[in-house]
Every structure is written in C-alpha cells, then in structure tokens.
Write a protein that holds these residues in place. Sequence first.
Motif, mmCIF file in Angstrom:
data_model
loop_
_atom_site.group_PDB
_atom_site.id
_atom_site.type_symbol
_atom_site.label_atom_id
_atom_site.label_comp_id
_atom_site.label_asym_id
_atom_site.label_seq_id
_atom_site.Cartn_x
_atom_site.Cartn_y
_atom_site.Cartn_z
ATOM 1 N N PHE A 47 0.828 -1.197 0.000
ATOM 2 C CA PHE A 47 0.000 0.000 0.000
ATOM 3 C C PHE A 47 0.864 1.249 0.000
ATOM 4 N N VAL A 48 0.422 2.259 -0.753
ATOM 5 C CA VAL A 48 1.117 3.546 -0.782
ATOM 6 C C VAL A 48 0.231 4.654 -0.207
ATOM 7 N N ALA A 49 -0.964 4.820 -0.799
ATOM 8 C CA ALA A 49 -1.846 5.906 -0.378
ATOM 9 C C ALA A 49 -3.276 5.600 -0.801
ATOM 10 N N ALA A 50 -4.230 6.200 -0.089
ATOM 11 C CA ALA A 50 -5.639 6.042 -0.435
ATOM 12 C C ALA A 50 -6.372 7.346 -0.186
ATOM 13 N N ILE A 51 -7.466 7.527 -0.914
ATOM 14 C CA ILE A 51 -8.289 8.717 -0.757
ATOM 15 C C ILE A 51 -9.752 8.297 -0.784
ATOM 16 N N SER A 52 -10.539 8.916 0.073
ATOM 17 C CA SER A 52 -11.941 8.557 0.191
ATOM 18 C C SER A 52 -12.751 9.070 -1.006
ATOM 19 N N ARG A 53 -13.999 8.647 -1.058
ATOM 20 C CA ARG A 53 -14.835 8.949 -2.218
ATOM 21 C C ARG A 53 -15.007 10.442 -2.447
ATOM 22 N N GLY A 54 -15.186 11.184 -1.400
ATOM 23 C CA GLY A 54 -15.334 12.628 -1.541
ATOM 24 C C GLY A 54 -14.033 13.384 -1.517
ATOM 25 N N GLY A 55 -12.954 12.685 -1.205
ATOM 26 C CA GLY A 55 -11.644 13.321 -1.152
ATOM 27 C C GLY A 55 -11.304 13.947 0.187
ATOM 28 N N GLY A 56 -12.181 13.810 1.154
ATOM 29 C CA GLY A 56 -11.942 14.470 2.425
ATOM 30 C C GLY A 56 -11.031 13.735 3.373
ATOM 31 N N SER A 57 -10.746 12.471 3.062
ATOM 32 C CA SER A 57 -9.881 11.677 3.917
ATOM 33 C C SER A 57 -8.799 11.017 3.081
ATOM 34 N N THR A 58 -7.557 11.061 3.582
ATOM 35 C CA THR A 58 -6.434 10.410 2.918
ATOM 36 C C THR A 58 -5.647 9.597 3.938
ATOM 37 N N THR A 59 -5.001 8.566 3.442
ATOM 38 C CA THR A 59 -4.182 7.678 4.267
ATOM 39 C C THR A 59 -2.907 7.373 3.511
ATOM 40 N N TYR A 60 -1.782 7.323 4.239
ATOM 41 C CA TYR A 60 -0.487 7.077 3.608
ATOM 42 C C TYR A 60 0.289 5.999 4.353
ATOM 43 N N ALA A 61 1.097 5.276 3.596
ATOM 44 C CA ALA A 61 2.077 4.395 4.219
ATOM 45 C C ALA A 61 3.129 5.249 4.921
ATOM 46 N N ASP A 62 3.660 4.747 6.014
ATOM 47 C CA ASP A 62 4.660 5.510 6.769
ATOM 48 C C ASP A 62 5.869 5.853 5.896
ATOM 49 N N SER A 63 6.198 4.962 4.969
ATOM 50 C CA SER A 63 7.404 5.153 4.155
ATOM 51 C C SER A 63 7.292 6.327 3.184
ATOM 52 N N VAL A 64 6.060 6.786 2.920
ATOM 53 C CA VAL A 64 5.886 7.881 1.951
ATOM 54 C C VAL A 64 5.268 9.120 2.582
#
Length: 123
Positions: A47-64
Amino acid sequence: QVQLVESGGGLVQDGGSLTLSCATSGRTFSSYAMGWFRQAPGKEREFVAAISRGGGSTTYADSVKGRFTISRGNAKNTVYLQMNTLKPEDTAVYYCAAADTYYGVASRGYNYWGQGTQVTVSS
C-alpha cells in the motif's frame, strides 16, 4: 465496472519528483475510494496511499508520508499521486486501484486495478 489507466511513470534521479495520474472510465468516479499500491522486483505489492470517495480523507504508508500526496479530481475522473523527494527504494511498478465499498490499506478491499506504471529512481 470501471477501467483504470495509469500514466506519468519514468526515470528520475534521487531527490526528484514525479506525478502519476490514473484516468478512469465507466461508472461514476465519485462512487469509488481510490488507492495507489506499488510492487518492487521480488517483493509483495504494498500500500502507498488512499483517498476517500469525496476526497476528504487520505491515508499514507509511513514510508511515503510527508513526501507523497494523493488527490482526486472528480470532474476529471482522475486520481493523482504527487511524489516528491524520491528515493531509490521508491523504485517499483505503481498501480492504481478502485474500491466499491472499501476505504483503507488492504489490497483485497479494492475491486479494480490498472495495468501499472514503472517508476525508477536512480541513485
């Protein structure tokens, strides 16, 4: 059903930047959570990164975290991954993925995948 096509990969020097794009077609783009994953030679997809349907939430791997930024343009049906301060260990094939109902870091939660784009960071 949605089709995903990544672009923007290439060769860059240590410390450089690239922006990946993932163009989608098919069902309504805004109904999908979107993610970026990568796979280096001889390693599992991560996993690298993710973004929610509306774009209001993001998640990242610690390495990036702090170096990469995921964003989405719902009007353009495209998700982006801005990658700064690239390192040789970022070298991998990068995949875009779309999830019908899931949002998170697990690849099994994503229903649709692109073909991948190669990113190579030279030292």
